[in-house]
Every structure is written in C-alpha cells, then in structure tokens.
Design a protein around this motif. Structure first.
Motif, PDB file in Angstrom:
ATOM      1  N   THR A  32       5.289   0.182  -8.378  1.00 26.13           N
ATOM      2  CA  THR A  32       5.609   1.605  -8.544  1.00 26.13           C
ATOM      3  C   THR A  32       4.969   2.416  -7.410  1.00 26.13           C
ATOM      4  O   THR A  32       5.503   3.433  -6.991  1.00 26.13           O
ATOM      5  N   GLY A  33       3.838   1.936  -6.888  1.00 22.30           N
ATOM      6  CA  GLY A  33       3.212   2.607  -5.737  1.00 22.30           C
ATOM      7  C   GLY A  33       4.161   2.592  -4.534  1.00 22.30           C
ATOM      8  O   GLY A  33       4.360   3.618  -3.881  1.00 22.30           O
ATOM      9  N   LEU A  36       7.062   4.958  -5.163  1.00 28.17           N
ATOM     10  CA  LEU A  36       6.641   6.361  -5.029  1.00 28.17           C
ATOM     11  C   LEU A  36       6.412   6.732  -3.559  1.00 28.17           C
ATOM     12  O   LEU A  36       6.770   7.828  -3.127  1.00 28.17           O
ATOM     13  N   ARG A  37       5.834   5.799  -2.787  1.00 32.78           N
ATOM     14  CA  ARG A  37       5.612   6.092  -1.359  1.00 32.78           C
ATOM     15  C   ARG A  37       6.948   6.296  -0.647  1.00 32.78           C
ATOM     16  O   ARG A  37       7.084   7.177   0.197  1.00 32.78           O
ATOM     17  N   LEU A  54      -0.040  11.695  -4.230  1.00 32.75           N
ATOM     18  CA  LEU A  54      -0.515  10.425  -3.672  1.00 32.75           C
ATOM     19  C   LEU A  54      -1.730  10.632  -2.775  1.00 32.75           C
ATOM     20  O   LEU A  54      -2.667   9.827  -2.803  1.00 32.75           O
ATOM     21  N   SER A  58      -4.618  10.935  -7.478  1.00 28.43           N
ATOM     22  CA  SER A  58      -4.354  11.148  -8.917  1.00 28.43           C
ATOM     23  C   SER A  58      -3.098  10.384  -9.317  1.00 28.43           C
ATOM     24  O   SER A  58      -2.360   9.901  -8.459  1.00 28.43           O
ATOM     25  N   VAL A  60       0.713  10.006 -10.756  1.00 25.37           N
ATOM     26  CA  VAL A  60       1.976  10.735 -10.852  1.00 25.37           C
ATOM     27  C   VAL A  60       2.335  10.784 -12.339  1.00 25.37           C
ATOM     28  O   VAL A  60       1.929   9.895 -13.112  1.00 25.37           O
ATOM     29  N   VAL A  65       7.414   8.524 -12.999  1.00 27.07           N
ATOM     30  CA  VAL A  65       7.272   7.093 -12.708  1.00 27.07           C
ATOM     31  C   VAL A  65       8.249   6.281 -13.551  1.00 27.07           C
ATOM     32  O   VAL A  65       8.921   5.375 -13.059  1.00 27.07           O
ATOM     33  N   GLY A  86       1.210  -2.379 -10.677  1.00 22.12           N
ATOM     34  CA  GLY A  86       0.828  -0.957 -10.736  1.00 22.12           C
ATOM     35  C   GLY A  86       1.508  -0.191 -11.846  1.00 22.12           C
ATOM     36  O   GLY A  86       1.402   1.038 -11.908  1.00 22.12           O
ATOM     37  N   ARG A  89       0.344   2.213 -16.105  1.00 20.98           N
ATOM     38  CA  ARG A  89      -0.994   2.668 -15.737  1.00 20.98           C
ATOM     39  C   ARG A  89      -1.595   3.567 -16.809  1.00 20.98           C
ATOM     40  O   ARG A  89      -2.746   3.971 -16.689  1.00 20.98           O
ATOM     41  N   GLN A  93       2.815   5.078 -20.731  1.00 21.35           N
ATOM     42  CA  GLN A  93       3.764   4.265 -19.954  1.00 21.35           C
ATOM     43  C   GLN A  93       4.003   2.916 -20.640  1.00 21.35           C
ATOM     44  O   GLN A  93       5.126   2.420 -20.679  1.00 21.35           O
ATOM     45  N   ARG A 163      -2.533   3.156   4.782  1.00 19.68           N
ATOM     46  CA  ARG A 163      -2.040   4.089   3.775  1.00 19.68           C
ATOM     47  C   ARG A 163      -2.882   5.358   3.783  1.00 19.68           C
ATOM     48  O   ARG A 163      -4.083   5.300   4.007  1.00 19.68           O
TER      49      ARG A 163
HETATM   50  P1  AMP Z   1      -0.756   1.638  -5.778  1.00 26.41           P
HETATM   51  O1  AMP Z   1       0.124   1.313  -4.608  1.00 26.41           O
HETATM   52  O2  AMP Z   1      -0.415   0.838  -7.004  1.00 26.41           O
HETATM   53  O3  AMP Z   1      -2.231   1.585  -5.439  1.00 26.41           O
HETATM   54  O4  AMP Z   1      -0.444   3.162  -6.164  1.00 26.41           O
HETATM   55  C1  AMP Z   1      -0.670   4.206  -5.257  1.00 26.41           C
HETATM   56  C2  AMP Z   1      -0.603   5.542  -5.970  1.00 26.41           C
HETATM   57  O5  AMP Z   1       0.709   5.725  -6.532  1.00 26.41           O
HETATM   58  C3  AMP Z   1      -1.562   5.718  -7.128  1.00 26.41           C
HETATM   59  O6  AMP Z   1      -2.851   6.137  -6.713  1.00 26.41           O
HETATM   60  C4  AMP Z   1      -0.853   6.783  -7.960  1.00 26.41           C
HETATM   61  O7  AMP Z   1      -1.001   8.052  -7.360  1.00 26.41           O
HETATM   62  C5  AMP Z   1       0.615   6.406  -7.790  1.00 26.41           C
HETATM   63  N1  AMP Z   1       1.116   5.477  -8.829  1.00 26.41           N
HETATM   64  C6  AMP Z   1       1.529   4.184  -8.661  1.00 26.41           C
HETATM   65  N2  AMP Z   1       1.926   3.643  -9.821  1.00 26.41           N
HETATM   66  C7  AMP Z   1       1.755   4.618 -10.757  1.00 26.41           C
HETATM   67  C8  AMP Z   1       1.969   4.674 -12.165  1.00 26.41           C
HETATM   68  N3  AMP Z   1       2.429   3.628 -12.854  1.00 26.41           N
HETATM   69  N4  AMP Z   1       1.684   5.853 -12.794  1.00 26.41           N
HETATM   70  C9  AMP Z   1       1.228   6.925 -12.133  1.00 26.41           C
HETATM   71  N5  AMP Z   1       0.985   6.938 -10.813  1.00 26.41           N
HETATM   72  C10 AMP Z   1       1.247   5.797 -10.121  1.00 26.41           C
END
Ligand code: AMP
Length: 216
Positions: A32-33, A36-37, A54, A58, A60, A65, A86, A89, A93, A163
């Motif tokens: 999911t990260g 989102l990116r 991001l 914090s 999302v 998500v 990810g 979280r 969810q 990142r």
């Molecule tokens: P990650 O790549 O898994 O370290 O995620 C990077 C960032 O994306 C996190 O610090 C959150 O801001 C956001 N993120 C990723 N997955 C989630 C999720 N399941 N719920 C909320 N925010 C998420």
C-alpha cells in the motif's frame, strides 16, 4: 500459494522478504506504501493530499487506503496468491479487509510478524536506497546489500533514489504510528489463530522460516 500479510515496523524487512518471495514463488506483491507513493505523484487533489501525509510519516486515512487496495485486488494477478505489505495498519483496516474477503470469497491466508530490533531498523531506514525502475532495495550504511556501483541498481542498472520519508525524524514518527496503531493487530490475528513470527535480522534466515510456514 497461501495469501500472506506481513506486519512489521518500518524497515523490518517486509520489502526484502517480498522481493525474495516474488523471485522464488512468483507471488504478487501489493504494497500500500508503493500504491500511495504512485498516487502522490499525480497532479490531483488526492495526490497532493497523500504526498503531504507521506512526508510527515503519519498514516493515510483508512478509507483512502482501503479504496485503493480494493481496486488493486480486482486485478487477475491476485488470484494465485499475494503478499500484503503494509496493510492492514489499523484495526479498522483489518475489519474492513475481513468483510471484503467474505464478499469476494477469498482466504485470509497467514499473517507473519517480522521481529527486528529498533537500532537495526533505524540504520536500515537512514541508509536505505531503492531502484527507480525495478524497486530493488539497497543500503549504504549497514554493510548488507550495498550497491556495487554507487547510485546504480545491481540488477537492472536503474538509478537509485531515497524515499522522502526515510530520515531519522520521519522514522521516529512512523515507528510510533506502528506501535500505537499496528501493534494491536497482533492480538487481533492471534485470536484468529493464523499468526506467526519470524526473525528479520538476516535475509536468508527470514526466507527459510517463511518457507517452513508456507509448506505446513
Ligand atoms: P511503507 O512503504 O509501508 O513504509 O509506507 C509508507 C507510508 O505510506 C506510511 O508511513 C504511511 O504514511 C502510508 N501507508 C502505507 N500503507 C498504509 C496503510 N495501510 N494505512 C495508512 N497509511 C499507509
């Protein structure tokens, strides 16, 4: 293949383990990260909103998500087993995901917690670089997975980048978010009876331990 959920603090080894499982078992990797990116680079209101969140480390919102995840799970490459990296979280969810699984008639699979000490996590975050083209992960600080040529991917020759949230300040925030919101999921899945632990300090050991779980 069994569906997998990986739960772990930032840089505990979710991405590295996913890479190995994709190579070895052809798993579909859903981070999911990463999703989102990708959206955060779009020139839309949603893209800008996500980019701002991001940067701070914090979480999302659950609704955003979940909507993105639900869309991803409709793609056919998810039918033969996928790794959720990810997600979930938060407890909310996890509950939304359970309802969705019932609706689309799929198995939860197994939930794996990766245990990695705090100091190791911090070093991994501060030294982490990734390939822009294939997503491979390297580290310039830990002495493990150092790229052979600075800023160049060993696997595909792509350029390496950092990142925006891989710094000490954002790590502290992300770690706190993990302890507060994600750690409670351990009890949630323990009660369901499909929770397992592996050690995230060594890549080869991690693969061995997870293979044993997959063959059970
Ligand atoms: P990650 O790549 O898994 O370290 O995620 C990077 C960032 O994306 C996190 O610090 C959150 O801001 C956001 N993120 C990723 N997955 C989630 C999720 N399941 N719920 C909320 N925010 C998420």
């Amino acid at each position: 293949m069994k569906n997998l959920i990986l739960i772990a603090a930032p840089a505990a080894g979710k991405g590295t383990l996913s890479e190995m499982l994709m190579d070895k078992f052809n798993y579909t990797h859903i981070s999911t990260g990463d999703i989102l990116r990708e959206v955060s680079h779009e020139d839309t209101e949603l893209g800008r909103k996500i980019a701002d969140i991001l940067k701070t480390g914090s979480l999302v919102t659950d609704e955003i998500v979940f909507e993105l995840l639900e869309k991803r799970l409709k793609e056919p490459d998810t039918l033969n087993g996928y790794i959720l990296d990810g997600f979930p979280r938060t407890l909310k969810q996890a509950e939304m995901y359970d309802d969705l699984l019932k609706k689309i008639n799929r198995d939860l699979g197994i939930v794996v917690i990766i245990n990695t000490p705090y100091e190791t996590l911090k070093k991994r975050i501060v030294g982490r670089v990734l390939c822009k083209d294939c997503g491979s992960i390297y580290n310039t600080l830990t002495g493990v997975n150092t790229p052979k040529v600075e800023n160049v991917c060993d696997k595909c020759g792509g350029t390496l980048y950092k990142r925006t949230d891989d710094n000490e300040e954002s790590f502290a925030k992300r770690y706190n978010e993990y302890m507060e919101h994600t750690n409670p999921l351990i009890d949630y899945y323990k009660n369901k009876g499909n929770l397992f632990y592996i050690n995230g300090e060594n890549k080869e050991q991690m693969l061995e331990e997870i293979e044993a779980l997959l063959h059970d």
